[in-house]
Write a protein that holds these residues in place. Sequence first.
Motif, PDB file in Angstrom:
ATOM      1  N   ASP A   1       0.840  -1.200   0.000  1.00 57.32           N
ATOM      2  CA  ASP A   1       0.000   0.000   0.000  1.00 57.32           C
ATOM      3  C   ASP A   1       0.879   1.255   0.000  1.00 57.32           C
ATOM      4  OD1 ASP A   1      -2.327   1.479   0.015  1.00 57.32           O
ATOM      5  OD2 ASP A   1      -2.718   1.233   2.146  1.00 57.32           O
ATOM      6  N   MET A   2       1.927   1.244   0.811  1.00 59.83           N
ATOM      7  CA  MET A   2       2.840   2.389   0.848  1.00 59.83           C
ATOM      8  C   MET A   2       3.632   2.509  -0.452  1.00 59.83           C
ATOM      9  SD  MET A   2       4.216   2.574   4.789  1.00 59.83           S
ATOM     10  CE  MET A   2       5.096   1.022   4.738  1.00 59.83           C
ATOM     11  N   ASN A   3       4.018   1.349  -1.016  1.00 62.78           N
ATOM     12  CA  ASN A   3       4.735   1.373  -2.298  1.00 62.78           C
ATOM     13  C   ASN A   3       3.883   2.022  -3.386  1.00 62.78           C
ATOM     14  OD1 ASN A   3       6.773  -0.026  -1.040  1.00 62.78           O
ATOM     15  ND2 ASN A   3       6.438  -1.961  -2.116  1.00 62.78           N
ATOM     16  N   PHE A   4       2.587   1.689  -3.375  1.00 59.80           N
ATOM     17  CA  PHE A   4       1.684   2.192  -4.413  1.00 59.80           C
ATOM     18  C   PHE A   4       1.577   3.715  -4.375  1.00 59.80           C
ATOM     19  CE2 PHE A   4      -0.974  -2.007  -4.586  1.00 59.80           C
ATOM     20  CZ  PHE A   4       0.128  -2.654  -5.134  1.00 59.80           C
ATOM     21  N   GLU A   5       1.746   4.295  -3.196  1.00 62.52           N
ATOM     22  CA  GLU A   5       1.676   5.748  -3.079  1.00 62.52           C
ATOM     23  C   GLU A   5       2.793   6.431  -3.874  1.00 62.52           C
ATOM     24  OE1 GLU A   5       1.697   6.893   1.006  1.00 62.52           O
ATOM     25  OE2 GLU A   5      -0.079   5.720   1.529  1.00 62.52           O
TER      26      GLU A   5
ATOM     27  N   ASP B   1     -15.922  -0.447   0.791  1.00 61.69           N
ATOM     28  CA  ASP B   1     -15.385   0.715   1.492  1.00 61.69           C
ATOM     29  C   ASP B   1     -14.910   1.769   0.481  1.00 61.69           C
ATOM     30  OD1 ASP B   1     -14.958   1.522   4.270  1.00 61.69           O
ATOM     31  OD2 ASP B   1     -12.862   1.714   3.701  1.00 61.69           O
ATOM     32  N   ASP B   2     -14.245   1.315  -0.575  1.00 63.98           N
ATOM     33  CA  ASP B   2     -13.817   2.217  -1.652  1.00 63.98           C
ATOM     34  C   ASP B   2     -15.034   2.937  -2.249  1.00 63.98           C
ATOM     35  OD1 ASP B   2     -11.274   1.204  -1.255  1.00 63.98           O
ATOM     36  OD2 ASP B   2     -11.126   0.219  -3.209  1.00 63.98           O
ATOM     37  N   LEU B   3     -16.086   2.164  -2.477  1.00 59.97           N
ATOM     38  CA  LEU B   3     -17.296   2.712  -3.094  1.00 59.97           C
ATOM     39  C   LEU B   3     -17.978   3.726  -2.182  1.00 59.97           C
ATOM     40  CD1 LEU B   3     -19.151   2.274  -5.658  1.00 59.97           C
ATOM     41  CD2 LEU B   3     -20.507   0.768  -4.192  1.00 59.97           C
ATOM     42  N   LEU B   4     -18.116   3.373  -0.909  1.00 60.53           N
ATOM     43  CA  LEU B   4     -18.776   4.262   0.051  1.00 60.53           C
ATOM     44  C   LEU B   4     -18.014   5.563   0.233  1.00 60.53           C
ATOM     45  CD1 LEU B   4     -19.880   1.719   2.822  1.00 60.53           C
ATOM     46  CD2 LEU B   4     -21.385   3.017   1.310  1.00 60.53           C
TER      47      LEU B   4
ATOM     48  N   ASP C   1      -5.618  11.413  -3.139  1.00 57.71           N
ATOM     49  CA  ASP C   1      -5.070  10.769  -4.353  1.00 57.71           C
ATOM     50  C   ASP C   1      -4.809   9.276  -4.158  1.00 57.71           C
ATOM     51  OD1 ASP C   1      -4.941  13.248  -5.828  1.00 57.71           O
ATOM     52  OD2 ASP C   1      -3.170  13.758  -4.655  1.00 57.71           O
ATOM     53  N   LYS C   2      -5.670   8.640  -3.384  1.00 57.82           N
ATOM     54  CA  LYS C   2      -5.489   7.217  -3.092  1.00 57.82           C
ATOM     55  C   LYS C   2      -5.850   6.366  -4.307  1.00 57.82           C
ATOM     56  CE  LYS C   2      -6.287   3.956   0.672  1.00 57.82           C
ATOM     57  NZ  LYS C   2      -7.023   3.703   1.924  1.00 57.82           N
ATOM     58  N   LYS C   3      -5.043   5.348  -4.551  1.00 58.32           N
ATOM     59  CA  LYS C   3      -5.269   4.464  -5.692  1.00 58.32           C
ATOM     60  C   LYS C   3      -6.238   3.350  -5.285  1.00 58.32           C
ATOM     61  CE  LYS C   3      -0.715   5.466  -7.645  1.00 58.32           C
ATOM     62  NZ  LYS C   3      -0.241   6.370  -6.565  1.00 58.32           N
ATOM     63  N   THR C   4      -7.525   3.664  -5.324  1.00 61.58           N
ATOM     64  CA  THR C   4      -8.562   2.695  -5.000  1.00 61.58           C
ATOM     65  C   THR C   4      -8.977   1.945  -6.256  1.00 61.58           C
ATOM     66  OG1 THR C   4     -10.358   4.257  -5.437  1.00 61.58           O
ATOM     67  CG2 THR C   4      -9.430   4.236  -3.198  1.00 61.58           C
TER      68      THR C   4
ATOM     69  N   TRP D   1      -5.842  17.157 -11.284  1.00 62.68           N
ATOM     70  CA  TRP D   1      -6.210  17.349  -9.873  1.00 62.68           C
ATOM     71  C   TRP D   1      -5.232  16.665  -8.910  1.00 62.68           C
ATOM     72  CZ3 TRP D   1      -9.346  20.914  -8.189  1.00 62.68           C
ATOM     73  CH2 TRP D   1     -10.326  21.418  -9.049  1.00 62.68           C
ATOM     74  N   ARG D   2      -4.361  15.843  -9.451  1.00 68.56           N
ATOM     75  CA  ARG D   2      -3.437  15.086  -8.596  1.00 68.56           C
ATOM     76  C   ARG D   2      -2.505  16.037  -7.841  1.00 68.56           C
ATOM     77  NH1 ARG D   2      -0.876  10.232 -11.760  1.00 68.56           N
ATOM     78  NH2 ARG D   2      -3.041   9.516 -11.729  1.00 68.56           N
ATOM     79  N   ASN D   3      -2.321  15.742  -6.579  1.00 74.13           N
ATOM     80  CA  ASN D   3      -1.435  16.508  -5.681  1.00 74.13           C
ATOM     81  C   ASN D   3      -1.946  17.906  -5.343  1.00 74.13           C
ATOM     82  OD1 ASN D   3       0.463  14.372  -5.622  1.00 74.13           O
ATOM     83  ND2 ASN D   3       1.322  15.083  -7.561  1.00 74.13           N
ATOM     84  N   LYS D   4      -3.176  18.213  -5.732  1.00 73.39           N
ATOM     85  CA  LYS D   4      -3.767  19.497  -5.344  1.00 73.39           C
ATOM     86  C   LYS D   4      -4.494  19.302  -4.015  1.00 73.39           C
ATOM     87  CE  LYS D   4      -4.346  21.703  -9.854  1.00 73.39           C
ATOM     88  NZ  LYS D   4      -5.307  22.276 -10.829  1.00 73.39           N
ATOM     89  N   THR D   5      -4.133  20.092  -3.027  1.00 69.19           N
ATOM     90  CA  THR D   5      -4.718  19.949  -1.699  1.00 69.19           C
ATOM     91  C   THR D   5      -5.222  21.299  -1.189  1.00 69.19           C
ATOM     92  OG1 THR D   5      -2.553  20.306  -0.668  1.00 69.19           O
ATOM     93  CG2 THR D   5      -3.184  18.018  -1.111  1.00 69.19           C
ATOM     94  N   GLY D   6      -5.959  21.223  -0.086  1.00 72.50           N
ATOM     95  CA  GLY D   6      -6.446  22.452   0.530  1.00 72.50           C
ATOM     96  C   GLY D   6      -7.963  22.479   0.589  1.00 72.50           C
TER      97      GLY D   6
END
Length: 324
Positions: A146-150, A208-211, A231-234, A255-260
Amino acid sequence: MDITHLSEKFNHTLSTLRYGEDPAELYEPIRYIMALSGKRIRPLLVLLAAEMYDKDVEKALLPAAAIELFHNFTLMHDDIMDRAPLRRGKQTVHEKWNANTAILSGDVMLVRAYQLLTGVEQGKLAHMLERFSETAAQVCEGQQLDMNFEQRDQVSIPEYIRMITLKTAVLLGLSLELGAILQNAPMPDAEHLKAFGHSIGIAFQLRDDLLDVYGDKAKFGKQVGGDILSDKKTFLMLTALEQADEQQLQSIISWRNKTGESIAEEKVSAVTAVYDALNIRHQTEQQIDLYFQKALQHLDAVQLPEERKATIRGLALQLMERDN
């Protein structure tokens, strides 16, 4: 014995556990996280599987507690890695104390989990410890993946399914397998129950991904769209990335890496619009149903009268129909 009675029986057992006293900074965090109200699904599966073969589930109570203790150990360490501020609506251990304390307290939880398993009768102990250790390592493998995928731009759907199998599903499978073996179930039955747990676990995570995207905010208990914001890879995101046309792909990437907080609602809306255009919700529901039906096939293969399997079948249906 119904689920409520089993839950009460387990909660009483949990209340009698003594983790240690001194130094208080080591043991208080354990009592804190174990007192947070969770669903206790894994120990309940241990007891339900045990009860299918013998109504007296006393010998399964401490092993069920070992499973719950191990699960909460993984949550405590996951929260550190994710820098999560909240767990079940309360401060995480590393926030309430500090990361070093959370690491050490988690280590003790793992040790105590093994101690709780040592009460298993001698003829089954070696096998139980081997299966528990194998599963514990798999859960760690899943977390590392999971951490690798990030850090990766591309992750395939089969890779994602393997990751959630290791991180989530294998412990559900072990819970059922453990309960069955403790009550002398035939090995083919124990294997089918383990496979049932694996498939339910995958379906559970996909739901859980869907909800996270399509759930009712009031019922879901956390921010809808949180996976999109981080930006989670679900499964939903990976399916969209595979099927998107050039314009849709660029929309997601932009939109990737845009936060706030100022752009949160717009980001969730934009990515969800791509999901809607690609019918991702329906595709995810199809996958959930596929794994759920696979789980039921394994339950059907367990050589017991249907009435003995009814409660566990009902719980599986309940998990799949949940909206939180």
